[in-house]
Design a protein around this motif. Sequence first.
Motif, PDB file in Angstrom:
ATOM      1  N   VAL A  28       0.937  -1.120   0.131  1.00  0.00           N
ATOM      2  CA  VAL A  28       0.089  -0.119   0.041  1.00  0.00           C
ATOM      3  C   VAL A  28       0.727   1.266  -0.103  1.00  0.00           C
ATOM      4  N   VAL A  29       1.962   1.206   0.831  1.00  0.00           N
ATOM      5  CA  VAL A  29       2.770   2.484   1.030  1.00  0.00           C
ATOM      6  C   VAL A  29       3.421   2.740  -0.558  1.00  0.00           C
ATOM      7  N   HIS A  30       3.982   1.492  -1.038  1.00  0.00           N
ATOM      8  CA  HIS A  30       4.788   1.737  -2.362  1.00  0.00           C
ATOM      9  C   HIS A  30       3.871   2.087  -3.456  1.00  0.00           C
ATOM     10  N   MET A  31       2.672   1.582  -3.332  1.00  0.00           N
ATOM     11  CA  MET A  31       1.562   2.036  -4.259  1.00  0.00           C
ATOM     12  C   MET A  31       1.219   3.515  -4.062  1.00  0.00           C
ATOM     13  N   LEU A  32       1.074   3.988  -2.876  1.00  0.00           N
ATOM     14  CA  LEU A  32       0.723   5.433  -2.928  1.00  0.00           C
ATOM     15  C   LEU A  32       1.907   6.239  -2.953  1.00  0.00           C
ATOM     16  N   GLU A  34       3.938   5.814  -5.346  1.00  0.00           N
ATOM     17  CA  GLU A  34       3.873   5.779  -7.050  1.00  0.00           C
ATOM     18  C   GLU A  34       2.677   6.833  -7.473  1.00  0.00           C
ATOM     19  N   ARG A  35       1.685   6.711  -6.676  1.00  0.00           N
ATOM     20  CA  ARG A  35       0.584   7.528  -7.169  1.00  0.00           C
ATOM     21  C   ARG A  35       0.841   9.084  -6.838  1.00  0.00           C
ATOM     22  N   PHE A  36       1.649   9.288  -5.922  1.00  0.00           N
ATOM     23  CA  PHE A  36       1.917  10.542  -5.658  1.00  0.00           C
ATOM     24  C   PHE A  36       2.811  11.231  -6.666  1.00  0.00           C
ATOM     25  N   LYS A  37       3.798  10.255  -6.907  1.00  0.00           N
ATOM     26  CA  LYS A  37       4.938  10.518  -7.984  1.00  0.00           C
ATOM     27  C   LYS A  37       3.884  10.996  -9.315  1.00  0.00           C
ATOM     28  N   CYS A  38       3.019  10.498  -9.796  1.00  0.00           N
ATOM     29  CA  CYS A  38       1.982  10.851 -10.895  1.00  0.00           C
ATOM     30  C   CYS A  38       1.210  11.994 -10.511  1.00  0.00           C
ATOM     31  N   THR A  39       0.778  12.113  -9.549  1.00  0.00           N
ATOM     32  CA  THR A  39      -0.039  13.286  -9.103  1.00  0.00           C
ATOM     33  C   THR A  39       0.732  14.539  -8.906  1.00  0.00           C
ATOM     34  N   LYS A  82     -14.209   7.569   1.121  1.00  0.00           N
ATOM     35  CA  LYS A  82     -13.654   8.279   2.292  1.00  0.00           C
ATOM     36  C   LYS A  82     -12.091   8.238   2.238  1.00  0.00           C
ATOM     37  N   LEU A  83     -11.622   7.137   1.828  1.00  0.00           N
ATOM     38  CA  LEU A  83     -10.200   6.784   1.614  1.00  0.00           C
ATOM     39  C   LEU A  83      -9.661   7.629   0.495  1.00  0.00           C
ATOM     40  N   LEU A  84     -10.379   7.579  -0.727  1.00  0.00           N
ATOM     41  CA  LEU A  84     -10.089   8.279  -2.071  1.00  0.00           C
ATOM     42  C   LEU A  84     -10.141   9.851  -1.665  1.00  0.00           C
ATOM     43  N   ASN A  85     -11.197  10.175  -0.988  1.00  0.00           N
ATOM     44  CA  ASN A  85     -11.347  11.644  -0.603  1.00  0.00           C
ATOM     45  C   ASN A  85     -10.188  12.197   0.119  1.00  0.00           C
ATOM     46  N   PHE A  86      -9.623  11.504   1.018  1.00  0.00           N
ATOM     47  CA  PHE A  86      -8.906  11.707   1.960  1.00  0.00           C
ATOM     48  C   PHE A  86      -7.290  11.819   1.064  1.00  0.00           C
TER      49      PHE A  86
END
Length: 111
Positions: A28-32, A34-39, A82-86
């Motif tokens: 989860v931490v690694h995927m997040l 990667e997501r933040f690198k894209c955003t 809720k998680l996605l909104n956060f």
Amino acid sequence: MTTSDIDESVRAELNRLRESIDNIDAAVVHMLAERFKCTQQVGHLKANHKLPPADPTRETEQIARLRRLAENAKLDPAFAEKLLNFIIAEVIRHHERIAGDPPTGDAPSEN
Ligand SMILES: C=C(O[C@@H]1C=C(C(=O)O)C=C[C@H]1O)C(=O)O
């Protein structure tokens, strides 16, 4: 009773499950990350082209999609929303901060 004085077979089962939980949390931490690198890249693109940090239409589509995925995966769709909104709220904060900085790739201003 604490987890230190439980039956050996229960302890082994608890340890086995906790190893999987630790692996999942790491994923989860690694995927997040990667997501933040894209955003972050989206944030720079938006700032460089004077686009607003938030896109409510895109967010509505994502929430609907994530709720459907959650239902299919037997995960509470309200929790998924809720998680996605956060996460999105944090991304928008990053985009607002990026928009306040000089655009990336441009030469620094002379004055
Ligand atoms: C990443 C974007 O910026 C914002 C953050 C989003 C997200 O984290 O998924 C979605 C929409 C935008 O409000 C985007 O516009 O795609």
